[in-house]
Design an enzyme around this catalytic site. Structure first.
Site, short mmCIF file in Angstrom:
data_model
loop_
_atom_site.label_atom_id
_atom_site.label_comp_id
_atom_site.label_asym_id
_atom_site.label_seq_id
_atom_site.Cartn_x
_atom_site.Cartn_y
_atom_site.Cartn_z
CG PHE A 1 -1.91 8.86 -5.12
CD1 PHE A 1 -1.56 9.00 -6.45
CD2 PHE A 1 -1.09 8.11 -4.29
CE1 PHE A 1 -0.41 8.40 -6.94
CE2 PHE A 1 0.06 7.51 -4.77
CZ PHE A 1 0.40 7.65 -6.10
CD GLU A 2 -6.40 3.73 -1.72
OE1 GLU A 2 -6.66 3.65 -0.51
OE2 GLU A 2 -7.04 3.12 -2.61
CB VAL A 3 0.25 2.70 -6.19
CG1 VAL A 3 0.75 1.51 -7.00
CG2 VAL A 3 0.19 3.96 -7.06
CE1 TYR B 1 -4.14 1.91 0.58
CE2 TYR B 1 -2.68 3.32 1.85
CZ TYR B 1 -3.89 3.11 1.21
OH TYR B 1 -4.83 4.10 1.19
CG HIS C 1 -8.69 2.03 1.88
ND1 HIS C 1 -8.52 2.37 0.54
CD2 HIS C 1 -9.80 1.27 1.92
CE1 HIS C 1 -9.49 1.83 -0.17
NE2 HIS C 1 -10.29 1.17 0.64
#
Length: 438
Positions: free
Chosen positions: A324-326, A267, A361
């Site tokens: 924004f997440e990768v 994450y 999250h």
């Protein structure tokens, strides 16, 4: 008769004299002024094409400097011996960089190397078409035009032809369009509708952001527990979440998906901050209940220190900004995460309060993952109203051709939690961070 003939002769002589004067004047003017044609900008083919910007045309590039005297008089200066000129036939001019030169593929063409099983994912409505189009161009221009990853679009309604036509024309990879099933975008059966309505009315009176919105609550619940379970998303292992109207300020020269995989990250984030207390008054109570009921899911070496100042008794409200997440989709689909979401969902806080997907999250990542499985992308510059992540470090910004103002960087401000993330992990803060704390 003789007088008439003499008059005709005089007219003819006068005409010849007038034409001679015109010829003399025009010929003199032509020689004193150079014509603007390609050959006037340089010498012939095969000679040097290098030039200094300040010397082109004899004009200084410095604002406010004294102009060349010949220019003020209306005539162009004569080029000095050896002054480079432009090719008359530009098709025969040598290229500044050829395919055999080092750096040709730096930002052009398709990047070499394997691709990860990854996709961009955007939750969008048909009315968001132009806002998401802007985001797509940002991502494509700064990164994906060289990597050609797919893009998944999700909507609780069918996408219309315009949305599909516009977005598919902008994406370098393949585009996929999914409709969210009703059970993933609605009130679950265990929610007391009357109680939920009263909560919304109360939040509206207290002017809590999105406090009276039903669709926002559906969105938060969907992003918390269902986006990674959509049929289209089941085809992928990695995701990069992209919202409408975001901006990327810097080039991304490498593959973040591959970086995450090779460095065993699960994450990542670029912005962190404190959540609105009024929206999550009982969230941590639900988290503590989960920790008690599922102790096997709480990993050793987690990031509890990022989430709590007293060892887990209370939540300090720090979270990663999830627009924004990768991240790794297999982790989200794991039993640990699904148990975490379903435990929270049964408590009803998505509707009885206004729990956001960002703290959900973040808390899950902080408790279910090891510290070293989380990553902060300093070099991916990002904006989503109202916050900016601009890379700390001038060299980084220059190397990546960033166009963000470092004064706008939110990372080290008092309301940011990024400094805490560095401290918990024992990371050294980037050089120059002290100058951005005010």
């Amino acid at each position: 008769m003789a007088a008439g003939s003499a008059r005709i002769v005089r007219y003819i002589l006068f005409a010849f004299f007038f034409l001679a004067v015109l010829y003399f004047v025009s010929n003199s003017s032509y020689e004193s002024v150079q014509q603007l044609k390609p050959s006037s900008f340089g010498v012939g083919k095969g000679e040097s094409t290098s030039t200094k910007p300040d010397d082109v045309g004899g004009v200084s590039s410095s604002w406010g400097s004294k102009p060349d005297e010949s220019i003020t008089k209306g005539t162009a200066p004569k080029p000095a011996a050896g002054t480079p000129k432009q090719y008359e036939d530009l098709a025969e001019a040598p290229m500044a960089l050829t395919p055999s030169d080092q750096g040709w593929d730096e930002l052009l063409g398709t990047a070499p190397g394997p691709r990860m099983n990854a996709t961009f994912v955007s939750l969008a409505r048909n009315s968001d078409v132009w806002e998401i189009a802007r985001s797509i161009r940002q991502v494509e221009d700064r990164f994906n035009r060289r990597y050609n990853y797919d893009w998944v679009f999700l909507n609780d309604k069918p996408f219309d032809a315009t949305f599909k036509k516009v977005t598919s024309s902008l994406v370098s990879g393949k585009t996929h369009y999914g409709e969210i099933p009703h059970e993933h975008w609605s009130f679950p059966d265990h929610i007391d509708q009357d109680k939920a309505r009263k909560v919304r009315e109360d939040m509206a009176q207290r002017k809590i952001i999105y406090g009276d919105s039903i669709s926002y609550r559906h969105m938060c619940r969907f992003e918390s527990g269902f986006f990674f379970r959509q049929p289209l998303m089941l085809n992928y292992e990695w995701y990069w979440r992209v919202e409408p109207s975001i901006e990327l300020f810097c080039d991304v020269h490498y593959d973040p998906f591959r970086f995450m995989a090779e460095n065993k990250k699960k994450y990542s984030f670029v912005l962190s901050l404190y959540e609105y207390v009024e929206t999550i008054p009982t969230l941590w109570d639900s988290v503590k209940k989960f920790m008690k009921n599922y102790p096997e899911h709480i990993v050793e070496g987690n990031s509890m220190g990022f989430l709590s100042d007293d060892g887990g008794e209370n939540y300090n409200h720090c979270h990663f900004w999830s627009n924004f997440e990768v991240g790794n989709l297999e982790w989200l689909r794991s039993k640990a995460y699904v148990d975490f979401f379903e435990s929270l969902d049964l408590d009803g806080g998505f509707f009885y309060e206004r729990w956001g997907d960002a703290p959900v999250h973040s808390i899950a990542a902080g408790l279910l993952l090891k510290k070293e499985e989380l990553h902060f992308f300093n070099d991916i510059a990002y904006y989503h109203v109202p916050f900016t992540h601009c890379p700390t470090g001038e060299k980084t910004r220059l190397d990546l051709r960033c166009h963000c103002n470092p004064k706008d960087n939110f990372d080290w401000k008092g309301y940011s939690c990024t400094s805490r993330f560095f401290d918990v992990n024992g990371y050294e803060k980037p050089e120059g961070y002290e100058n951005q704390q005010d």
